[in-house]
Design a protein around this motif. Structure first.
Motif, PDB file in Angstrom:
ATOM      1  N   UNK A 363      42.334 -39.981  -9.970  1.00  0.00           N
ATOM      2  CA  UNK A 363      42.558 -38.656 -10.783  1.00  0.00           C
ATOM      3  C   UNK A 363      43.965 -38.014 -10.026  1.00  0.00           C
ATOM      4  N   UNK A 364      44.684 -37.410 -10.801  1.00  0.00           N
ATOM      5  CA  UNK A 364      45.749 -36.683 -10.374  1.00  0.00           C
ATOM      6  C   UNK A 364      45.406 -35.149 -10.545  1.00  0.00           C
ATOM      7  N   UNK A 365      44.852 -34.403  -9.474  1.00  0.00           N
ATOM      8  CA  UNK A 365      44.192 -33.127  -9.880  1.00  0.00           C
ATOM      9  C   UNK A 365      43.032 -33.124 -10.653  1.00  0.00           C
ATOM     10  N   UNK A 366      42.908 -32.627 -11.755  1.00  0.00           N
ATOM     11  CA  UNK A 366      41.897 -32.435 -12.517  1.00  0.00           C
ATOM     12  C   UNK A 366      42.060 -33.511 -13.642  1.00  0.00           C
ATOM     13  N   UNK A 367      42.888 -34.160 -13.694  1.00  0.00           N
ATOM     14  CA  UNK A 367      43.384 -35.295 -14.645  1.00  0.00           C
ATOM     15  C   UNK A 367      42.963 -36.742 -14.373  1.00  0.00           C
ATOM     16  N   UNK A 368      42.170 -37.258 -15.251  1.00  0.00           N
ATOM     17  CA  UNK A 368      41.859 -38.571 -15.068  1.00  0.00           C
ATOM     18  C   UNK A 368      42.595 -39.519 -15.453  1.00  0.00           C
ATOM     19  N   UNK A 369      43.344 -40.309 -14.568  1.00  0.00           N
ATOM     20  CA  UNK A 369      44.389 -41.262 -14.831  1.00  0.00           C
ATOM     21  C   UNK A 369      43.755 -42.724 -15.400  1.00  0.00           C
ATOM     22  N   UNK A 370      42.633 -42.858 -14.972  1.00  0.00           N
ATOM     23  CA  UNK A 370      42.031 -44.017 -15.528  1.00  0.00           C
ATOM     24  C   UNK A 370      41.166 -44.704 -14.526  1.00  0.00           C
ATOM     25  N   UNK A 371      40.680 -46.003 -14.695  1.00  0.00           N
ATOM     26  CA  UNK A 371      39.780 -46.579 -13.733  1.00  0.00           C
ATOM     27  C   UNK A 371      39.926 -47.987 -13.704  1.00  0.00           C
ATOM     28  N   UNK A 372      39.327 -48.726 -12.785  1.00  0.00           N
ATOM     29  CA  UNK A 372      39.501 -50.206 -12.618  1.00  0.00           C
ATOM     30  C   UNK A 372      38.198 -50.780 -11.906  1.00  0.00           C
ATOM     31  N   UNK A 373      37.628 -51.609 -12.488  1.00  0.00           N
ATOM     32  CA  UNK A 373      36.431 -52.275 -12.201  1.00  0.00           C
ATOM     33  C   UNK A 373      36.586 -52.848 -10.679  1.00  0.00           C
ATOM     34  N   UNK A 374      35.394 -52.823  -9.831  1.00  0.00           N
ATOM     35  CA  UNK A 374      35.207 -53.446  -8.726  1.00  0.00           C
ATOM     36  C   UNK A 374      34.171 -54.422  -8.945  1.00  0.00           C
ATOM     37  N   UNK A 375      34.723 -55.559  -8.204  1.00  0.00           N
ATOM     38  CA  UNK A 375      33.677 -56.797  -8.193  1.00  0.00           C
ATOM     39  C   UNK A 375      33.407 -57.168  -6.805  1.00  0.00           C
ATOM     40  N   UNK A 376      32.236 -58.187  -6.745  1.00  0.00           N
ATOM     41  CA  UNK A 376      32.128 -58.988  -5.595  1.00  0.00           C
ATOM     42  C   UNK A 376      33.125 -59.870  -5.295  1.00  0.00           C
ATOM     43  N   UNK A 377      33.288 -59.785  -3.930  1.00  0.00           N
ATOM     44  CA  UNK A 377      34.466 -60.696  -3.295  1.00  0.00           C
ATOM     45  C   UNK A 377      33.672 -62.163  -3.444  1.00  0.00           C
ATOM     46  N   UNK A 378      32.292 -62.160  -3.065  1.00  0.00           N
ATOM     47  CA  UNK A 378      31.619 -63.357  -2.773  1.00  0.00           C
ATOM     48  C   UNK A 378      30.345 -63.331  -3.268  1.00  0.00           C
ATOM     49  N   UNK A 379      29.620 -64.583  -3.432  1.00  0.00           N
ATOM     50  CA  UNK A 379      28.385 -64.671  -4.037  1.00  0.00           C
ATOM     51  C   UNK A 379      27.406 -64.487  -2.643  1.00  0.00           C
ATOM     52  N   UNK A 380      26.419 -63.927  -2.890  1.00  0.00           N
ATOM     53  CA  UNK A 380      25.320 -63.386  -2.022  1.00  0.00           C
ATOM     54  C   UNK A 380      23.798 -63.672  -2.623  1.00  0.00           C
ATOM     55  N   UNK A 381      23.372 -64.833  -1.804  1.00  0.00           N
ATOM     56  CA  UNK A 381      21.877 -65.199  -2.502  1.00  0.00           C
ATOM     57  C   UNK A 381      20.818 -64.247  -1.960  1.00  0.00           C
ATOM     58  N   UNK A 382      20.035 -64.576  -3.020  1.00  0.00           N
ATOM     59  CA  UNK A 382      18.732 -63.752  -2.365  1.00  0.00           C
ATOM     60  C   UNK A 382      17.937 -64.141  -1.400  1.00  0.00           C
ATOM     61  N   UNK A 383      17.185 -63.239  -0.381  1.00  0.00           N
ATOM     62  CA  UNK A 383      16.747 -63.680   0.694  1.00  0.00           C
ATOM     63  C   UNK A 383      15.363 -64.017   0.373  1.00  0.00           C
TER      64      UNK A 383
END
Length: 457
Positions: A363-383
């Motif tokens: 955002x710039x002030x109240x104006x939404x400029x856009x967005x970017x997806x956030x992803x996992x850097x590595x695989x995490x197995x289930x315990x």
């Protein structure tokens, strides 16, 4: 006289007040285009840099084939074979004159679709993917909505005239934006010439040439009067995409142009003759001449580590999925840039590398400029399994064999120590027993000697 002077003074005040509130780096006045509908977008962000009736429902003609090609590339392999059925050869309009039972690869038909604009190739590919034109059209509409289309309804894969077959400049721009992220699509739409070699039904080579004169049009009839000067239609910064024409739709063109590392996409609908190229170039140059493309953040840049549930790791690192740019007028800057991180609610293992876990909103002030997806850097197995039995493994990056071997080694060392101590104890008892035995025998001899000694005396 006094009234005239008063009107002139009022006009001056209006002029001064109007321009005193313009930004210091105002962009040039938006251009005029001849077509009734058009749009220019930044391909990286989808930002609209220019629009004219961009959401008005129009006939898209063969620009429809952009959507067809995307679905084919997303649902088939290029070397899959397609056998032409008995009905496809009778498709109207531009075609490669495919024959019944003729065998092509998907790749060959895609080139026929996007280079030659072959309607029979479109039908053959639609049936290959979905079994029928009707089923494929339903898939087209679903995917178009997913890509951001708002006023699109496809009823066929090639754009042949149908009152219900409509789209808009905005929708086609959003669809093309996605298409240009697919390497095979970019390669095909930028191809000028292509050959389909002889097949099982055709002894002659088919020679295809792109209908997009931006890629090859020079001299003679391939010129436009641009900014008061006759110039070739061919424009080196244009690298595709697709033309279209029917009597109802007139001239249509979706074009992509690249300067440096940045891409713009223009759409012109219902233009007359070569004005479709004049309008397209007008929008493309307007975009590159008046906007800068500021890189807000790069691709795969680290953001932060977030907690996850039930994983062999307690946290996973978030990185950006793609670079994020913003188109702003040249000379301007983005002030007071802020970012908000919105995470997915179900952050629990297992998590795959590259999985989308949230997004970062700029955002710039109240104006939404856009967005970017956030992803996992590595695989995490289930315990689970051995990890569940050893909680300390949750934060360990060592292999599971190590986690098993360490307690086993400690156990063996302890058993060896216990065995050693037991052996020492047995040995000591044995020595003690022998010593007592010798002492006992010595006492017996002493008693005998004393006995004989007494008898003598």
């Amino acid at each position: 006289m006094r009234k005239t002077m008063l009107l002139r003074l009022l006009a001056v005040l209006v002029f001064v007040n109007t321009f005193s509130f313009l930004p210091s780096h105002a962009i040039a006045r938006p251009p005029d285009i001849t077509a009734p509908s058009g749009i220019l977008i930044d391909a990286a962000t989808g930002d609209v840099l220019y629009e004219k009736n961009a959401h008005e429902k129009m006939y898209p003609a063969s620009t429809t084939k952009i959507m067809t090609a995307i679905l084919v590339l997303e649902n088939t392999n290029l070397q899959d074979t397609v056998i032409i059925d008995k009905d496809t050869p009778f498709t109207d309009g531009s075609r490669i004159y495919a024959l019944e039972d003729e065998i092509f690869t998907v790749e060959q038909l895609l080139y026929a679709l996007l280079v030659q604009s072959a309607n029979d190739a479109a039908v053959a590919l639609a049936k290959h993917v979905s079994g029928s034109v009707e089923a494929f059209a339903a898939l087209m509409n679903q995917r178009a909505r997913e890509l951001g289309a708002k006023n699109t309804n496809f009823v066929n894969p090639n754009g042949l005239p149908n009152e219900a077959h409509i789209s808009s400049a905005y929708d086609l721009a959003m669809i093309a934006k996605h298409g240009m992220t697919i390497p095979a699509f970019r390669e095909i739409v930028g191809t000028v010439r292509y050959e389909i070699p002889p097949t099982n039904k055709q002894e002659e080579t088919r020679y295809l040439r792109s209908s997009n004169r931006f890629l090859w049009g020079t001299g003679g009839r391939n010129q436009i009067n641009y900014r008061g000067k006759w110039t070739n239609i061919k424009y080196d910064i244009v690298d595709g995409i697709k033309t279209g024409y029917t009597i109802q739709a007139q001239q249509c063109l979706v074009a992509s142009a690249v300067q440096g590392e940045h891409r713009l996409i223009s759409v012109i609908l219902k233009a007359q003759s070569t004005n479709v190229y004049l309008d397209s170039r007008t929008l493309i140059d307007y975009g590159f001449e008046n906007f800068q493309f500021k890189k807000i953040i790069g691709s795969h840049e680290p953001i932060e580590a977030v907690s996850i549930k039930g994983g062999i790791e307690k946290k996973v690192n978030l990185v950006t999925a793609d670079a994020f740019y913003k188109a702003i007028p040249k000379g301007d800057s983005i002030e007071d840039l802020t970012k908000d991180i919105v995470l997915r609610e179900d952050l629990s293992a297992p998590i795959e590398k590259g999985e989308i876990l949230g997004r970062m909103i700029y955002k710039s002030g109240d104006l939404v400029l856009g967005e970017v997806d956030l992803i996992a850097e590595e695989t995490v197995a289930k315990k689970e399994g051995i990890y569940a039995a050893f909680p300390s493994a949750q934060t360990s990056r060592r292999p599971i064999a190590y986690i098993i071997a360490l307690p086993l080694l400690l156990f063996l060392l302890w058993r060896s120590f216990v065995t050693f101590r037991r052996s020492r104890r047995r040995k000591n008892r044995l020595l003690y027993s022998k010593k007592n035995h010798r002492k006992s025998r010595g006492n017996d001899l002493t008693d005998v000697n004393l006995y004989y000694h007494d008898k003598k005396h």
